[in-house]
Design a protein around this motif. Structure first.
Motif, PDB file in Angstrom:
ATOM      1  N   PHE A  82       0.818  -1.217   0.000  1.00 49.97           N
ATOM      2  CA  PHE A  82       0.000   0.000   0.000  1.00 49.97           C
ATOM      3  C   PHE A  82       0.849   1.263   0.000  1.00 49.97           C
ATOM      4  CE2 PHE A  82      -3.413  -2.894   1.548  1.00 49.97           C
ATOM      5  CZ  PHE A  82      -4.317  -2.628   0.534  1.00 49.97           C
ATOM      6  N   ALA A  83       2.082   1.168   0.495  1.00 48.32           N
ATOM      7  CA  ALA A  83       2.992   2.324   0.400  1.00 48.32           C
ATOM      8  C   ALA A  83       3.239   2.659  -1.060  1.00 48.32           C
ATOM      9  CB  ALA A  83       4.316   2.012   1.105  1.00 48.32           C
ATOM     10  N   SER A  84       3.515   1.636  -1.869  1.00 50.92           N
ATOM     11  CA  SER A  84       3.769   1.839  -3.291  1.00 50.92           C
ATOM     12  C   SER A  84       2.547   2.426  -3.997  1.00 50.92           C
ATOM     13  CB  SER A  84       4.164   0.506  -3.940  1.00 50.92           C
ATOM     14  OG  SER A  84       4.340   0.648  -5.323  1.00 50.92           O
ATOM     15  N   CYS A  85       1.363   1.891  -3.670  1.00 44.18           N
ATOM     16  CA  CYS A  85       0.130   2.373  -4.311  1.00 44.18           C
ATOM     17  C   CYS A  85      -0.234   3.768  -3.818  1.00 44.18           C
ATOM     18  CB  CYS A  85      -1.009   1.396  -4.045  1.00 44.18           C
ATOM     19  SG  CYS A  85      -0.739  -0.249  -4.746  1.00 44.18           S
ATOM     20  N   TYR A  86      -0.015   4.034  -2.541  1.00 46.54           N
ATOM     21  CA  TYR A  86      -0.263   5.355  -1.950  1.00 46.54           C
ATOM     22  C   TYR A  86       0.582   6.413  -2.655  1.00 46.54           C
ATOM     23  CZ  TYR A  86      -0.481   8.831   1.889  1.00 46.54           C
ATOM     24  OH  TYR A  86      -0.650   9.970   2.650  1.00 46.54           O
ATOM     25  N   VAL A  87       1.862   6.097  -2.855  1.00 42.53           N
ATOM     26  CA  VAL A  87       2.772   7.017  -3.546  1.00 42.53           C
ATOM     27  C   VAL A  87       2.359   7.185  -5.002  1.00 42.53           C
ATOM     28  CG1 VAL A  87       5.164   7.366  -4.297  1.00 42.53           C
ATOM     29  CG2 VAL A  87       4.690   6.542  -1.986  1.00 42.53           C
ATOM     30  N   ALA A  88       1.950   6.078  -5.653  1.00 44.72           N
ATOM     31  CA  ALA A  88       1.502   6.148  -7.056  1.00 44.72           C
ATOM     32  C   ALA A  88       0.296   7.062  -7.193  1.00 44.72           C
ATOM     33  CB  ALA A  88       1.162   4.744  -7.561  1.00 44.72           C
ATOM     34  N   PHE A  89      -0.612   6.999  -6.220  1.00 38.59           N
ATOM     35  CA  PHE A  89      -1.803   7.846  -6.254  1.00 38.59           C
ATOM     36  C   PHE A  89      -1.414   9.329  -6.166  1.00 38.59           C
ATOM     37  CE2 PHE A  89      -4.959  10.243  -3.752  1.00 38.59           C
ATOM     38  CZ  PHE A  89      -6.024  10.202  -4.632  1.00 38.59           C
ATOM     39  N   GLY A  98       4.489  15.623  -5.645  1.00 38.74           N
ATOM     40  CA  GLY A  98       4.328  15.136  -4.275  1.00 38.74           C
ATOM     41  C   GLY A  98       4.795  13.715  -4.049  1.00 38.74           C
ATOM     42  N   THR A  99       5.558  13.170  -4.988  1.00 37.36           N
ATOM     43  CA  THR A  99       5.953  11.764  -4.909  1.00 37.36           C
ATOM     44  C   THR A  99       6.781  11.461  -3.663  1.00 37.36           C
ATOM     45  OG1 THR A  99       5.968  11.651  -7.332  1.00 37.36           O
ATOM     46  CG2 THR A  99       7.066   9.875  -6.137  1.00 37.36           C
ATOM     47  N   LEU A 100       7.907  12.152  -3.494  1.00 38.54           N
ATOM     48  CA  LEU A 100       8.812  11.867  -2.377  1.00 38.54           C
ATOM     49  C   LEU A 100       8.184  12.230  -1.036  1.00 38.54           C
ATOM     50  CD1 LEU A 100      12.225  13.050  -3.891  1.00 38.54           C
ATOM     51  CD2 LEU A 100      11.318  10.734  -3.755  1.00 38.54           C
ATOM     52  N   VAL A 101       7.482  13.361  -0.994  1.00 36.29           N
ATOM     53  CA  VAL A 101       6.849  13.797   0.253  1.00 36.29           C
ATOM     54  C   VAL A 101       5.808  12.781   0.707  1.00 36.29           C
ATOM     55  CG1 VAL A 101       5.412  15.575   1.326  1.00 36.29           C
ATOM     56  CG2 VAL A 101       7.255  16.237  -0.204  1.00 36.29           C
ATOM     57  N   SER A 102       5.014  12.275  -0.231  1.00 31.60           N
ATOM     58  CA  SER A 102       3.965  11.317   0.127  1.00 31.60           C
ATOM     59  C   SER A 102       4.569  10.015   0.653  1.00 31.60           C
ATOM     60  CB  SER A 102       3.066  11.032  -1.081  1.00 31.60           C
ATOM     61  OG  SER A 102       3.788  10.426  -2.137  1.00 31.60           O
ATOM     62  N   GLY A 319      -4.218   2.775  -4.964  1.00 30.13           N
ATOM     63  CA  GLY A 319      -3.909   3.843  -4.020  1.00 30.13           C
ATOM     64  C   GLY A 319      -5.087   4.773  -3.806  1.00 30.13           C
ATOM     65  N   MET A 320      -5.861   5.026  -4.863  1.00 28.49           N
ATOM     66  CA  MET A 320      -7.039   5.887  -4.758  1.00 28.49           C
ATOM     67  C   MET A 320      -8.052   5.289  -3.776  1.00 28.49           C
ATOM     68  SD  MET A 320      -9.697   7.027  -7.787  1.00 28.49           S
ATOM     69  CE  MET A 320     -10.340   5.355  -7.969  1.00 28.49           C
ATOM     70  N   VAL A 321      -8.312   3.990  -3.914  1.00 30.68           N
ATOM     71  CA  VAL A 321      -9.247   3.320  -3.001  1.00 30.68           C
ATOM     72  C   VAL A 321      -8.711   3.388  -1.570  1.00 30.68           C
ATOM     73  CG1 VAL A 321     -10.308   1.114  -2.394  1.00 30.68           C
ATOM     74  CG2 VAL A 321     -10.146   1.792  -4.792  1.00 30.68           C
TER      75      VAL A 321
END
Length: 350
Positions: A82-89, A98-102, A319-321
């Motif tokens: 979910f970290a990977s998907c969260y960052v992708a979102f 906002g990639t690195l910050v997220s 990541g959206m979900v």
């Protein structure tokens, strides 16, 4: 307290509405071509693309877990997924800014200090780029005679891409591990920055960089963990690189498996260094330049869009979900808190 809780609810609802608005804009504009291509593609191919993209995210989750577990034993492969998907979102809705910050923020939510989160993010990027170089080098060795005969001009670009990617890795390692460089930069800052506010900011950054170096050194001391992380990154890229082959082999059964993997790896390594026409993404331009002579424009574009779905859109949707469910829980918890405050106030009045 009651007013503060209501303010938090309003802010979260506004943030959720803003996120939904950006999602609608992105899907209606940037991702519309990909969804149109999906509508024309067989369910079997879509299913395979989804499976390959999901396997990539699972392996990515294991890779992130291998790094993060040095700081918190509770961090799981699921958290890494979910970290990977969260960052992708957030990469999509922030248009890359906002990639690195997220990523750092996600690790902070999971209990890591900011400096540890930065360290995990830095090493995550380093190991990914190392795997990209490795697979590109293998692809160049395998396909060298083909390139030398038909496209000798591409070889210097591929080598340049490898060298520049290696330099990025080198700089990241130096910045996160060299105390001498840190001392030099601090001295330079103290020499040129005279305002106390700026000097205090430098001191704060200095402490963060020191913590970052400690974090990276903690991980890099474990050689076996580094080997595992590197292998996981090679494996995950393989599942991404095989997506174009799955798409193209339907109409081109004679196409060479290793050639497709090599071309995809070249597109990834070259996308950061090759100048491209305005309005065309570097990866897309390189990918089409390599594949159009091989399979024709229509099939090259089709495979590109489906590759983008598996590698870019699928993690974004997951990541959206994840984000929307999380926001819903936050708003629900805050509404319940306001109700409890109201009930408590009524009891006190009585």
């Amino acid at each position: 307290m009651k007013s503060h809780s209501k303010t938090k609810i309003v802010l979260n609802v506004l943030l959720l509405a803003s996120i939904l608005g950006v999602i609608f804009f992105v899907m209606d504009n940037s991702l519309s071509d990909i969804f149109s291509e999906l509508a024309k593609t067989s369910w079997m191919v879509i299913g395979l693309v989804v499976i390959l993209g999901t396997i990539y995210q699972i392996i990515e989750g294991q890779s992130i877990k291998e790094i993060s577990s040095h700081f918190t034993s509770s961090f799981t492969t699921k958290d890494g997924f979910f970290a990977s998907c969260y960052v992708a979102f957030y990469r999509v809705i922030s248009f890359g800014t906002g990639t690195l910050v997220s990523e750092v923020f996600y690790y902070k939510k999971k209990g890591l200090a900011v400096s540890q989160g930065v360290g995990v993010t830095a090493l995550h990027m380093i190991m990914y780029k190392a795997a990209v170089i490795f697979l590109s080098a293998i692809g160049l060795v395998i396909q060298f005679s083909l390139f030398y005969e038909y496209r000798p001009g591409m070889i210097p670009f591929i080598l340049t891409g490898m060298i520049l990617t290696f330099l990025i890795i080198f700089v990241l390692l130096i910045l996160s591990s060299s105390i001498n460089l840190q001392i030099f930069l601090v001295k330079l800052a103290n020499k040129w920055l005279k305002r106390q506010k700026l000097r205090n900011l430098v001191d704060e950054w200095n402490l963060q960089i020191y913590s970052l170096r400690e974090t990276v050194q903690t991980i890099t001391k474990d050689r076996s963990a580094l080997s595992r992380i590197f292998i996981w990154n090679i494996c995950k890229l393989f599942f991404w690189y095989v997506i174009p082959y799955i798409v193209l082999v339907v109409n081109h059964p004679e196409i060479d498996f290793l050639l497709v993997l090599s071309f995809t790896s070249f597109a990834v390594i070259l996308s950061g260094v090759f100048p491209t026409p305005a309005g065309i993404g570097p990866f897309e331009f390189i990918y089409l330049m390599l594949f159009k002579p091989l399979v024709g424009t229509v099939d090259a574009v089709s495979s590109l869009l489906l590759y983008r779905f598996g590698s870019f859109v699928l993690p974004f949707l997951i990541g959206m979900v994840y984000v929307l469910v999380g926001k819903r829980k936050e708003i629900k918890a805050e509404i319940q808190a306001v109700r409890k405050e109201r009930e408590k106030a009524l009891e006190e009045e009585q």
